[in-house]
Design an enzyme around this catalytic site. Structure first.
Site, PDB file in Angstrom:
ATOM      1  CG  HIS A  57      56.808  34.832 -34.357  1.00 18.23           C
ATOM      2  ND1 HIS A  57      57.668  35.184 -33.346  1.00 18.23           N
ATOM      3  CD2 HIS A  57      55.568  34.862 -33.815  1.00 18.23           C
ATOM      4  CE1 HIS A  57      56.989  35.410 -32.246  1.00 18.23           C
ATOM      5  NE2 HIS A  57      55.705  35.209 -32.500  1.00 18.23           N
ATOM      6  CD  GLU A  59      61.982  35.750 -36.564  1.00 27.32           C
ATOM      7  OE1 GLU A  59      62.639  36.315 -35.681  1.00 27.32           O
ATOM      8  OE2 GLU A  59      60.733  35.845 -36.661  1.00 27.32           O
ATOM      9  CB  CYS A  87      60.927  35.583 -29.905  1.00 23.88           C
ATOM     10  SG  CYS A  87      60.098  34.276 -30.851  1.00 23.88           S
ATOM     11  CB  CYS A  90      62.024  32.950 -33.989  1.00 24.06           C
ATOM     12  SG  CYS A  90      60.313  33.411 -34.409  1.00 24.06           S
TER      13      CYS A  90
END
Length: 176
Positions: A57, A59, A87, A90
């Site tokens: 992801h 992040e 999410c 993250c």
């Protein structure tokens, strides 16, 4: 006269540029930048499909880059800008790396963990909380995602139609 952009908006525009890079390679268009002392020290975009990794992801990748550059896992004075609300994974990475502040664009009603679905980042049961700022360039960030998923659905429809037509041509049978 044009309104002056705030620092949060300027950095979010940088995150949007990262998100666009993801979209260009058929990744979900989410981008992130990490700022320390008014300088971008890390930037990343989603690479889950490219790397076939569930943890790639934006992040997490940006946090990893920032930690490597700084030589520490503690990002206590850093601000993370991301186009979509983090999410659970993250948000956990943000909390564990001690990010001071998180600024995001679009809300994620199905999985956002910075205040929409739940709020990991400000839960006082954890030993670290981050300041959270929401809705920065929200429409632009949301449009990137909406456009991406609309185009993806259209591509799937077209592929299905082409497969159906190919089958009809191959067999000489009309499948209607």
């Amino acid at each position: 006269m044009e309104a002056q952009l705030t620092p949060d908006e300027l950095y979010m525009l940088e995150a949007i540029e990262e998100a666009k890079k993801a979209g260009q390679i058929d990744e979900v268009p989410i981008g992130a930048v990490i700022v320390l002392e008014e300088k971008i020290i890390a930037r990343a975009h989603n690479l889950r499909e490219t790397r076939q990794s569930s943890i790639a992801h934006a992040e997490v990748l940006a946090i990893d880059e920032a930690c490597r550059k700084l030589g520490t896992w503690r990002l206590e004075d850093a601000i993370l800008y991301v186009t979509l609300e983090p999410c659970p994974m993250c948000a956990g990475a943000i909390m564990l790396s001690r990010v001071k502040k998180v600024v995001y664009g679009a809300k994620d009603p199905k999985g956002g963990c910075a205040g929409t679905f739940m709020n990991i980042l400000q839960d006082e049961r954890f030993n670290h909380q981050s300041e959270v700022v929401t809705g920065i360039l929200e429409q632009q960030c949301g449009a990137l995602l909406s456009d991406f998923f609309r185009n993806l659905r259209e591509k799937k429809k077209l592929k299905k139609k082409q497969a159906k037509e190919g089958l009809e041509q191959h067999t000489g049978i009309d499948s209607q």
